[in-house]
Structure formats: C-alpha cells, structure tokens
Design an enzyme around this catalytic site. Structure first.
Site, PDB file in Angstrom:
ATOM      1  N   ARG A   1      29.133  32.867 -11.124  1.00 30.51           N
ATOM      2  CA  ARG A   1      28.074  33.046 -10.362  1.00 30.51           C
ATOM      3  C   ARG A   1      28.120  34.750 -10.077  1.00 30.51           C
ATOM      4  O   ARG A   1      27.298  35.358  -9.674  1.00 30.51           O
ATOM      5  CB  ARG A   1      28.225  32.352  -8.852  1.00 30.51           C
ATOM      6  CG  ARG A   1      27.040  32.630  -8.128  1.00 30.51           C
ATOM      7  CD  ARG A   1      26.720  31.445  -7.140  1.00 30.51           C
ATOM      8  NE  ARG A   1      27.686  31.462  -6.026  1.00 30.51           N
ATOM      9  CZ  ARG A   1      27.086  30.886  -4.761  1.00 30.51           C
ATOM     10  NH1 ARG A   1      26.262  30.054  -4.997  1.00 30.51           N
ATOM     11  NH2 ARG A   1      28.067  30.854  -3.550  1.00 30.51           N
TER      12      ARG A   1
ATOM     13  N   LYS B   1      40.116  38.000  -9.338  1.00 30.65           N
ATOM     14  CA  LYS B   1      41.071  37.281  -8.981  1.00 30.65           C
ATOM     15  C   LYS B   1      40.683  35.932  -8.319  1.00 30.65           C
ATOM     16  O   LYS B   1      39.921  35.584  -7.474  1.00 30.65           O
ATOM     17  CB  LYS B   1      41.708  37.809  -7.733  1.00 30.65           C
ATOM     18  CG  LYS B   1      42.975  37.436  -7.466  1.00 30.65           C
ATOM     19  CD  LYS B   1      43.588  37.350  -6.088  1.00 30.65           C
ATOM     20  CE  LYS B   1      43.075  36.280  -5.190  1.00 30.65           C
ATOM     21  NZ  LYS B   1      43.440  34.834  -5.439  1.00 30.65           N
TER      22      LYS B   1
ATOM     23  N   ALA C   1      41.103  31.657  -6.964  1.00 30.76           N
ATOM     24  CA  ALA C   1      42.111  31.449  -6.016  1.00 30.76           C
ATOM     25  C   ALA C   1      43.456  30.599  -6.791  1.00 30.76           C
ATOM     26  O   ALA C   1      43.480  30.375  -7.603  1.00 30.76           O
ATOM     27  CB  ALA C   1      41.362  30.134  -5.322  1.00 30.76           C
TER      28      ALA C   1
ATOM     29  N   GLY D   1      34.543  33.221   0.273  1.00 30.57           N
ATOM     30  CA  GLY D   1      35.763  32.613   0.548  1.00 30.57           C
ATOM     31  C   GLY D   1      35.565  32.624   2.517  1.00 30.57           C
ATOM     32  O   GLY D   1      34.359  32.630   2.912  1.00 30.57           O
ATOM     33  N   SER D   2      36.600  32.602   2.979  1.00 27.57           N
ATOM     34  CA  SER D   2      36.684  32.566   4.556  1.00 27.57           C
ATOM     35  C   SER D   2      36.109  33.841   5.104  1.00 27.57           C
ATOM     36  O   SER D   2      36.360  34.904   4.754  1.00 27.57           O
ATOM     37  CB  SER D   2      38.061  32.185   5.061  1.00 27.57           C
ATOM     38  OG  SER D   2      39.048  33.239   4.864  1.00 27.57           O
TER      39      SER D   2
ATOM     40  N   GLU E   1      30.185  36.243   0.686  1.00 25.92           N
ATOM     41  CA  GLU E   1      29.824  34.846   0.711  1.00 25.92           C
ATOM     42  C   GLU E   1      30.628  34.050   1.707  1.00 25.92           C
ATOM     43  O   GLU E   1      31.623  33.714   1.184  1.00 25.92           O
ATOM     44  CB  GLU E   1      29.643  33.961  -0.581  1.00 25.92           C
ATOM     45  CG  GLU E   1      28.432  34.690  -1.468  1.00 25.92           C
ATOM     46  CD  GLU E   1      26.854  34.389  -0.686  1.00 25.92           C
ATOM     47  OE1 GLU E   1      26.787  33.568   0.103  1.00 25.92           O
ATOM     48  OE2 GLU E   1      26.183  35.133  -1.413  1.00 25.92           O
ATOM     49  N   LEU E   2      30.504  33.961   2.992  1.00 23.96           N
ATOM     50  CA  LEU E   2      31.611  33.566   3.812  1.00 23.96           C
ATOM     51  C   LEU E   2      31.319  31.955   4.108  1.00 23.96           C
ATOM     52  O   LEU E   2      30.705  31.340   3.683  1.00 23.96           O
ATOM     53  CB  LEU E   2      31.686  34.618   5.097  1.00 23.96           C
ATOM     54  CG  LEU E   2      31.817  35.938   4.552  1.00 23.96           C
ATOM     55  CD1 LEU E   2      32.160  37.087   5.487  1.00 23.96           C
ATOM     56  CD2 LEU E   2      33.028  36.292   3.583  1.00 23.96           C
TER      57      LEU E   2
ATOM     58  N   ARG F   1      28.960  15.913  -1.189  1.00 24.85           N
ATOM     59  CA  ARG F   1      29.227  16.847  -2.501  1.00 24.85           C
ATOM     60  C   ARG F   1      30.579  17.476  -2.306  1.00 24.85           C
ATOM     61  O   ARG F   1      30.671  18.210  -1.079  1.00 24.85           O
ATOM     62  CB  ARG F   1      27.952  17.787  -2.481  1.00 24.85           C
ATOM     63  CG  ARG F   1      28.261  18.553  -3.734  1.00 24.85           C
ATOM     64  CD  ARG F   1      26.869  19.368  -3.772  1.00 24.85           C
ATOM     65  NE  ARG F   1      26.849  20.555  -4.886  1.00 24.85           N
ATOM     66  CZ  ARG F   1      26.877  21.747  -4.725  1.00 24.85           C
ATOM     67  NH1 ARG F   1      26.724  22.381  -3.350  1.00 24.85           N
ATOM     68  NH2 ARG F   1      26.689  22.492  -5.729  1.00 24.85           N
TER      69      ARG F   1
ATOM     70  N   CYS G   1      30.834  25.362   1.476  1.00 21.96           N
ATOM     71  CA  CYS G   1      30.472  26.086   2.554  1.00 21.96           C
ATOM     72  C   CYS G   1      28.987  25.658   3.233  1.00 21.96           C
ATOM     73  O   CYS G   1      28.471  25.899   4.161  1.00 21.96           O
ATOM     74  CB  CYS G   1      30.416  27.693   2.390  1.00 21.96           C
ATOM     75  SG  CYS G   1      29.618  28.053   0.822  1.00 21.96           S
TER      76      CYS G   1
ATOM     77  N   SER H   1      21.723  24.668  -3.238  1.00 22.18           N
ATOM     78  CA  SER H   1      22.194  25.422  -4.253  1.00 22.18           C
ATOM     79  C   SER H   1      21.602  25.270  -5.811  1.00 22.18           C
ATOM     80  O   SER H   1      21.343  24.306  -6.281  1.00 22.18           O
ATOM     81  CB  SER H   1      23.684  25.340  -4.586  1.00 22.18           C
ATOM     82  OG  SER H   1      24.136  25.154  -3.007  1.00 22.18           O
TER      83      SER H   1
HETATM   84  P1  ADP Z   1      39.935  29.438   1.612  1.00 25.45           P
HETATM   85  O1  ADP Z   1      40.066  29.050   3.026  1.00 25.45           O
HETATM   86  O2  ADP Z   1      38.723  28.972   1.024  1.00 25.45           O
HETATM   87  O3  ADP Z   1      41.350  29.312   0.735  1.00 25.45           O
HETATM   88  P2  ADP Z   1      40.345  32.215   1.583  1.00 25.45           P
HETATM   89  O4  ADP Z   1      39.352  33.143   2.235  1.00 25.45           O
HETATM   90  O5  ADP Z   1      41.736  32.143   2.228  1.00 25.45           O
HETATM   91  O6  ADP Z   1      39.572  30.798   1.718  1.00 25.45           O
HETATM   92  O7  ADP Z   1      40.368  32.234   0.058  1.00 25.45           O
HETATM   93  C1  ADP Z   1      39.323  32.811  -0.685  1.00 25.45           C
HETATM   94  C2  ADP Z   1      39.972  33.896  -1.729  1.00 25.45           C
HETATM   95  O8  ADP Z   1      40.455  35.119  -0.947  1.00 25.45           O
HETATM   96  C3  ADP Z   1      41.176  33.191  -2.579  1.00 25.45           C
HETATM   97  O9  ADP Z   1      40.884  33.829  -3.873  1.00 25.45           O
HETATM   98  C4  ADP Z   1      42.395  33.867  -1.802  1.00 25.45           C
HETATM   99  O10 ADP Z   1      43.422  34.139  -2.716  1.00 25.45           O
HETATM  100  C5  ADP Z   1      42.050  35.276  -1.471  1.00 25.45           C
HETATM  101  N1  ADP Z   1      42.480  35.753  -0.364  1.00 25.45           N
HETATM  102  C6  ADP Z   1      43.163  35.305   0.538  1.00 25.45           C
HETATM  103  N2  ADP Z   1      43.618  36.402   1.556  1.00 25.45           N
HETATM  104  C7  ADP Z   1      43.344  37.481   1.026  1.00 25.45           C
HETATM  105  C8  ADP Z   1      43.543  38.963   1.247  1.00 25.45           C
HETATM  106  N3  ADP Z   1      44.126  39.258   2.396  1.00 25.45           N
HETATM  107  N4  ADP Z   1      43.113  39.789   0.588  1.00 25.45           N
HETATM  108  C9  ADP Z   1      42.166  39.570  -0.576  1.00 25.45           C
HETATM  109  N5  ADP Z   1      42.174  38.119  -0.888  1.00 25.45           N
HETATM  110  C10 ADP Z   1      42.509  37.290  -0.098  1.00 25.45           C
END
Ligand code: ADP
Length: 486
Positions: free
Chosen positions: A167, A182, A184, A236-237, A258-259, A286, A292, A449
């Site tokens: 995506r 990068k 996860a 991510g978060s 996309e949080l 799902r 999210c 989606s």
């Molecule tokens: P989740 O709770 O879904 O693991 P995260 O936001 O922690 O959500 O992770 C989403 C992505 O962000 C992953 O690839 C993780 O490695 C990366 N990530 C986590 N912490 C950081 C950071 N401080 N800076 C950049 N990327 C990060």
C-alpha cells in the site's frame, strides 16, 4: 501443531540494500517467532544505524534516474510484481501465517488484497496528469506539473505484513519515489519476500531498500534526521505517529500517517439483525480483531441489544481457534504475549464495571498467544476498552436509546478512522454517516478497505489517504510554470 504440518519458510533473511542482499554491519540477528507456538521460525539480520545510512544513501543515489524512468516502465514493474505475488499466493500466505498468526484463508485474502495495490498503482503510474490554464487577466499561462516528492521513508506494522508494504511501495514507485522500508520487527519475513519479488520484477538497484531491525527508533530516527528523506509514510500507533510528526518538523518533511482507530459499530433500531451480525463478524473478527478498522465499540439500540449479543456470541463462540496453518482454523493467535495481556486487562476492567461475558472472557494459557472470541454485554461506557484500541477478538456492546446519544458516544474519542452504521433507512444511514467524525463509513457492511478507495482517518487517526485516485498524491508535489503570453 507439529513441524510436519508447517509449510517451509522460503523468505530471504538478509537486509536488502542497493539491490543486493547483505548481512547487517554488526553481524547481529534477531528471532522471528511463530505466535501460535512461541517457537523461533527464522533469524533475520538486525540493521543498525550504519545499515540504515547505507539504505538511505542507496535510495538517494537511485532517486533521480527513477524519477526519469518512463511511467510505462514503472507501471510494468509494478504489474509484474502484482502477477508474481498472485502466482506465489501459497508461499506468501504461509509466511504471513507463520510470522503473524492469521489463519491461512485470511493470509490468502491478504495476499490478494496486498497484490491489488500494485495492480492499482501500476494503472495510476501512467495517469499522473497536470493542468494548463490562464491567469485571470489572460496575460500568463499556468502550466502545472507533478513531480515525485523524493526519497521516502516507509514504516509499517505487523498486522498486515504484506498489504501495509504494498500500500505504500505501490504509490511511491508509481509516483517515481525511491524508498527505505522498515517493516515491523515481528514480521520481517513477508517484507523480505516482497523485496525478492520486486527484484525479480525488475526494480532498479536502490529504488526499494528493506531494513528489518530491532532498533526502530534508531534506524527510523537516523532517516528522519538525515536531511535526505522528503517524505515519511507511517502506519502504526498514534503514540509513535506523534513522535515521527515531531521528527518531521525540523526538515518540514511531508507526512502520511495511518494511526489508531476506535471504530463505533452502530446498530439502529430498524437494522436487519442478521445482516448486522454478519457485518459484526467481519468488522470484529477479520484479522482476530488486530486491525485499526476493527469495530471497537458496538453501540446497539436497546431494543436489539440482547438479541444482537446472543446471536453474535453464538457465532463467535462457534469459531475454531488454533494455529493458523491448521486446516479449518478460523481464529489464530494474537501477535505476542503483551498483546494478549492487554486484551485480558481491558476485559477484566469491563467485567469489574459490571459487564457480562456472554461468551469467552478468559485468556488461553498457551503455548501460543491465543485469546478466545469474547462478547461482553451491558458494557459501561466509561470502561477502558471504550477509549482504547482492543486489538483482539472482543466485542463490547453498549446499549443506547436515541440517535443523538449514539452519535455523541461514537464521536467521544480522539480517534476518527472508520464508523459502521446498520440501518434499513437510507436517510438515517446518510444522516448518521455525515454526523460521524471519521474518514470512512461502512453502511450495512463490516468491510471498507479496498485498494480503489481512499483509506484514512480524521482527528488523531491520521493524515492523508492511501489507495484510490488520491493515494498517489501523497508521493507527488505540484510544480507550476508561469509563462507570459507574448
Ligand atoms: P504496534 O503497536 O502496532 O506495534 P507501533 O506504532 O509500535 O505499533 O509499531 C508500528 C511500526 O512503528 C513498527 O514498524 C515499529 O517498529 C515502528 N516503531 C516503533 N517505535 C518507533 C519509533 N520510535 N520510531 C520509528 N518507528 C517506530
């Protein structure tokens, strides 16, 4: 689960930088774990900041020639990658299931969904258009062109290891941007398998660089501070999104975020109950609720709440839980021990505040990180799971009485990704959809989606959209030429 039934993992395990596979400079590696067993299934090279810098240098070196590459050529590379992904559905699905846990049928679904982003953006690559107008006084021509924003940082979560990558890579490559990606740390194998496919599809050296690491903050932080990246696209978060937004400020970097979500799933008094339960099964189950877009709060008209809870509990309680690679399994494990512990904490809090567990409610001790499908009725709206992303197979039902009350409840969150509305009244559907503070609305469906649609949220759910006609805009800049008419 015996190892005999587990499909072979065929993904590379090294870093992919500048078109070649290489070991990490530190020679360190990290474990990838099968969440269904807790066993190590692969060891992957663990990038440090020096590897990150090499990846960024490769992306920067490749940027100009990639931007100059004919749109049709970029399109055909993405198209070849689409066909390769589809041809390797079984292999990729096995990798996704092994490192992420979702059942094989869902993993195959993700492969089809993820591949589609490459097909969609292969079609968009040749449709990047500009504009030609005159100034109001007619004295000047205005020619507007679109240019790639430049080297882009892509950071993805573990819940859709393939689709979250395609995506972002799809529109970036279609627009003419090179990327450092990068994935996860829980799910690097799918990303590396994707890199192998892109290489085979003809992506030039340095255009895509994939850098798994256990030092997300260090690696991504070095890219953010490099001054070379022009864009970050993150899924991510919300907490990490905010860190990255702050890191983007010093270089005024373009951002797509996309949080998190906290989706309300509203069942109005005139809803078709069967349809609402079908929709709930998709919106909740799902990806085991690890999405999210997952329905986080079931807001059900009081006249239907008990029937809805009973039917949903019957359906959820009948699902087969187990290792995703086993035939017939419908619910796999959660991603890790802490993900499961979080779900249990939220359930315990809701129960302590008077909720009733219609089915489930107690974690499986393992091995593997399983949590049973759970339906909680009569949930107090002040419970923690009303304001926290559950990320697990737990449906929390809060009864409501009036439309104004349910809209206020639905909007009482800092998030605004998606909302679901079940009603047979078209006026009510549109009115409620318009009043919901979200980026996406599902009307009588639990799935929004789609690569052809603009995915994204408002409020703290993010910035920008992925997919659809606008998805490529995130990786393009406008450039305007002023030309006097003589
Ligand atoms: P989740 O709770 O879904 O693991 P995260 O936001 O922690 O959500 O992770 C989403 C992505 O962000 C992953 O690839 C993780 O490695 C990366 N990530 C986590 N912490 C950081 C950071 N401080 N800076 C950049 N990327 C990060």
């Amino acid at each position: 689960m015996t190892s005999m039934t587990r499909p072979a993992i065929t993904s590379p395990t090294q870093l992919f930088i500048g078109g070649t596979w290489r070991t990490a400079n530190s020679a360190r590696k990290f474990d990838v774990v099968d969440p269904a067993t807790g066993e190590v299934i692969a060891v992957v090279d663990d990038a440090d900041i020096s590897d990150a810098e090499a990846a960024m240098a490769a992306a920067v070196a490749a940027q100009e020639s990639w931007a100059q590459t004919a749109p049709r050529t970029r399109s055909e590379i993405l198209s070849r990658a689409f066909h390769l992904i589809i041809a390797r559905t079984e292999e990729l699905a096995a990798i996704i299931t092994a490192e992420m846990g979702k059942p094989l049928a869902d993993a195959r679904g993700e492969v089809a969904y993820g591949a589609e982003f490459f097909r969609w953006f292969s079609e968009e690559a040749v449709r990047i258009s500009g504009d030609h107008t005159l100034t109001g006084d007619g004295k000047n021509r205005i020619i507007v062109t679109r240019a790639p924003v430049g080297p882009s940082i892509l950071v993805t979560p573990w819940n859709f290891p393939l689709a979250m990558g395609t995506r972002k890579i799809g529109p970036a490559l279609a627009a003419g941007c090179t990327v450092v990606f990068k994935p996860a740390e829980q799910t690097p194998l799918t990303a590396l398998a994707l890199a192998a496919i892109l290489l085979e599809a003809g992506v030039p050296d340095g255009v895509v660089n994939v850098v798994p690491t256990t030092d997300a903050a260090g690696v991504v932080g070095s890219w953010m501070a490099s001054g070379s990246a022009r864009k970050i696209s993150f899924t991510g978060s919300t907490a990490v999104g905010k860190i990255l937004l702050a890191q983007a400020a010093p270089t005024v970097m373009r951002t797509s975020m996309e949080l998190g979500g906290n989706a309300p799933f509203i069942v109005a008094e005139d809803a078709d109950l069967d349809r609402a339960v079908d929709g709930a099964m998709v919106a909740k189950m799902r990806n085991m609720g690890e999405a999210c877009t997952a329905a986080n709060r079931f807001l059900v008209h009081r006249s239907l709440a008990n029937d809805f809870a009973a039917e949903l509990a019957a359906r959820m309680g009948a699902l087969t839980v187990g290792a995703g690679s086993r035939p017939g399994v419908e619910v796999g494990p959660l991603i890790d021990r802490s993900g499961r512990a979080k779900v249990q904490r939220l359930v315990d809090d809701a129960l302590a505040r008077g909720a009733r567990a219609v089915v489930g409610g107690q974690e499986d001790p393992g091995p593997g990180y399983f949590y049973p499908p759970t339906v909680l009725d009569d949930v107090d709206a002040r419970s923690d799971l009303m304001s926290t992303e559950i990320f697990g197979p737990v449906a929390a039902i809060v009864p409501y009485d009036t439309e104004d009350e349910v809209i206020a409840l639905a909007n009482d969150t800092e998030w605004g990704l998606v909302g679901y509305v079940f009603t047979q009244d078209i006026d009510r559907a549109l009115r409620m959809g318009e009043r919901l503070e979200v980026g996406m609305v599902g009307i009588n469906t639990g799935l929004v989606s789609n690569p052809a649609a603009p995915f994204g949220g408002v409020k703290q759910s993010g910035l920008g959209r992925e997919g659809g006609k606008v998805g490529i805009d995130e990786f393009l800049e406008y450039k305007y030429f002023a030309i006097p008419r003589s």
